[in-house]
Design an enzyme around this catalytic site. Structure first.
Site, PDB file in Angstrom:
ATOM      1  CG  HIS A 159      -2.023  -0.951   1.093  1.00 45.42           C
ATOM      2  ND1 HIS A 159      -3.274  -0.889   2.037  1.00 45.42           N
ATOM      3  CD2 HIS A 159      -2.266  -2.035   0.206  1.00 45.42           C
ATOM      4  CE1 HIS A 159      -3.901  -1.797   1.798  1.00 45.42           C
ATOM      5  NE2 HIS A 159      -3.248  -2.683   0.756  1.00 45.42           N
ATOM      6  CE1 TYR A 191      -4.535   3.695   9.409  1.00 43.86           C
ATOM      7  CE2 TYR A 191      -5.234   3.578  11.721  1.00 43.86           C
ATOM      8  CZ  TYR A 191      -4.492   3.136  10.846  1.00 43.86           C
ATOM      9  OH  TYR A 191      -3.418   2.499  10.607  1.00 43.86           O
ATOM     10  N   PRO A 216      -3.104   0.016  19.166  1.00 47.55           N
ATOM     11  CG  PRO A 216      -4.832  -1.189  18.590  1.00 47.55           C
ATOM     12  CD  PRO A 216      -4.147  -0.516  19.626  1.00 47.55           C
ATOM     13  CE  LYS A 230       5.048   2.905  13.302  1.00 46.52           C
ATOM     14  NZ  LYS A 230       5.034   2.175  12.227  1.00 46.52           N
ATOM     15  CE1 TYR A 252      -0.572   3.651   9.766  1.00 44.26           C
ATOM     16  CE2 TYR A 252       0.062   2.822   7.702  1.00 44.26           C
ATOM     17  CZ  TYR A 252      -0.600   2.847   8.758  1.00 44.26           C
ATOM     18  OH  TYR A 252      -1.751   1.871   8.835  1.00 44.26           O
TER      19      TYR A 252
HETATM   20  C1  PHB Z   1      -5.044  -4.422  11.043  1.00 41.45           C
HETATM   21  O1  PHB Z   1      -5.122  -4.659   9.669  1.00 41.45           O
HETATM   22  O2  PHB Z   1      -5.342  -5.218  11.639  1.00 41.45           O
HETATM   23  C2  PHB Z   1      -4.666  -3.300  11.465  1.00 41.45           C
HETATM   24  C3  PHB Z   1      -4.206  -2.286  10.624  1.00 41.45           C
HETATM   25  C4  PHB Z   1      -3.867  -1.005  11.048  1.00 41.45           C
HETATM   26  C5  PHB Z   1      -3.936  -0.597  12.418  1.00 41.45           C
HETATM   27  C6  PHB Z   1      -4.178  -1.823  13.278  1.00 41.45           C
HETATM   28  C7  PHB Z   1      -4.699  -2.942  12.849  1.00 41.45           C
HETATM   29  O3  PHB Z   1      -3.360   0.268  12.674  1.00 41.45           O
END
Ligand code: PHB
Ligand code: APR
Length: 393
Positions: free
Chosen positions: A72, A200, A292, A296, A383
């Protein structure tokens, strides 16, 4: 049993360490409390930093990851009814790869088994002895009875609820901690991801995250109350809440499908330091937890054991001071990730006790990240993952 490094825990930290040590010609024994089946099917994180992918590829376990991982180049922040793309690749020259933690665990276990070096699943009553001396010992019970591993070093890779951190005497560790007034309800749905990148969402009703595992599997999360019960969330309620939080003028919403996995996970920030006591080294979730939101946790675990494998290799080559570098080098990266994860969490979630002033500040921060190239670049470089330090490499 006698080995150089006894590794407690076969999660990403323990398995990656076992692999890197093998590559460096250092012998190890891995001891894991759960079954192979259990660790290979535990649905956890899924975002790999650029540096994590490179490390795994260069060390020879990246073949399936390169083939099946989804690369991505951006993520979306969604708020105020609009999507704001953060172009990770344009801002940093780097990308992230989506690859389920359990897939990585499968690859690492297969690589371990292929070396012929030992890995013991279903170990009970794991205890550590002598970590203050030169000859530590790890004891455990398995189907054959009582076992003991005499070793030079113990790597405590047994996660947040493991036994290794607790083996360090009271007073030798300092703990820094933050809890958050919410949890995440996560689902895995058999539905094609309805967009190519993660989203997000920050909404009055709470945070939501759109992610994926494969062209057939969508992964979604909802901010919920910290004491929320899964029983309170019917499939219909989950899908309508997701639709409400992702709603925007572009009309985008996640595709729905059968929910094949669901869980609720609490959120915390936690660091225990130093990450070493005598001959015991803590790595990954055993030493630190991040919420989460910054993706990280898995990457930090891999970064820790990278440093540990380099320091151990130097120690075995005669550099007696190499191991003193382990904890400070790891903690520098850990604290950067702690800050980033806390910052993403604070920017995107609905905090129940926030007043209007706090909410306006939060909105100003989101708008700044969406509008300013400098602010977006700061998010992006954290990120995709800051470069590894290369001291001692
Ligand atoms: C996930 O795909 O499980 C995932 C992706 C991004 C995050 C947390 C979990 O910030
Ligand atoms: N003895 C042996 N093994 C143990 C013990 C014990 N007493 N206690 C726990 N374990 C095992 C767990 O069963 C698990 O397989 O240690 C392993 C720890 O793995 P993780 O919890 O995955 O931790 P880590 O390897 O540090 O990886 C961190 O995992 O939790 C996610 O999001 C987190 O992505 C991050 C990553």
């Amino acid at each position: 049993m006698r080995t150089q490094v006894a590794i407690v825990g076969a999660g990403p930290a323990g398995l990656t360490l076992a692999h890197l040590l093998d590559r460096a010609g250092i012998d190890s024994v891995v001891v894991e409390a759960k079954s192979r089946e259990h660790v290979e099917h535990r649905v956890r994180a899924g975002v790999l930093e650029h540096g994590t992918v490179d490390l795994l590829t260069e060390s020879g376990v990246g073949e399936r990851l390169r083939r099946e991982g989804l690369v991505h180049h951006g993520i979306e922040l969604r708020f105020g009814g609009r999507g704001h793309r953060i172009d990770l690749h344009a801002l940093t020259g780097r990308a992230i790869t989506i690859y389920g933690q359990q897939e990585l665990v499968k690859d690492l276990i297969a690589a371990r088994v292929a070396t012929g070096r030992p890995i013991h699943f279903d170990a009970r009553e794991v205890t550590l002895e002598g970590i203050d001396g030169d000859r530590p010992r790890v004891r455990f019970q398995d189907h054959r009875g009582a076992q003991a591993i005499d070793c030079d070093f113990v790597a405590g890779c047994d996660g947040f609820h493991g036994v290794c951190r607790g083996a360090i005497p009271e007073g030798a560790l300092t703990v820094h901690e933050r809890s958050y007034p919410f949890a995440w309800l996560g689902i895995l749905a058999r539905a094609a991801p309805s967009r190519g990148e993660l989203a997000y969402a920050s909404h009055e009703r709470g945070f939501a995250l759109f992610s994926m595992r494969s062209p057939e599997l969508t992964r979604l999360y909802l901010q919920v109350a910290p004491d929320e019960s899964l029983a309170a969330w019917s499939d219909d309620r989950i899908w309508s809440e997701l639709a409400a939080r992702f709603a925007g003028e572009d009309g985008w919403r996640p595709n729905e499908g059968p929910i094949v996995e669901r869980m609720i996970a609490g959120m915390r920030s936690f660091v225990a330091e130093p990450m070493r006591h005598g001959r015991l080294f803590l790595a990954g979730d055993a030493a630190h937890i991040v919420p989460p939101t910054g993706a990280k946790g898995l990457n930090l675990a891999v970064a820790d054991v990278r440093v540990l494998s380099l320091c151990l290799a130097r120690w075995y080559a005669g550099d007696a001071a190499a191991l003193d570098e382990y904890s400070p080098r790891c903690l520098a990266r850990v604290w950067r990730a702690e800050h980033f994860s806390w910052w993403m969490t604070a920017m995107l979630h609905r905090f129940p006790d926030d007043d209007s002033f706090q909410r306006k500040l939060q909105l100003a921060q989101r708008e700044y990240v969406a509008a300013s190239r400098a602010a977006a670049a700061s998010l992006a470089e954290n990120y995709v993952g800051l470069p590894f330090d290369d001291a001692g490499g």
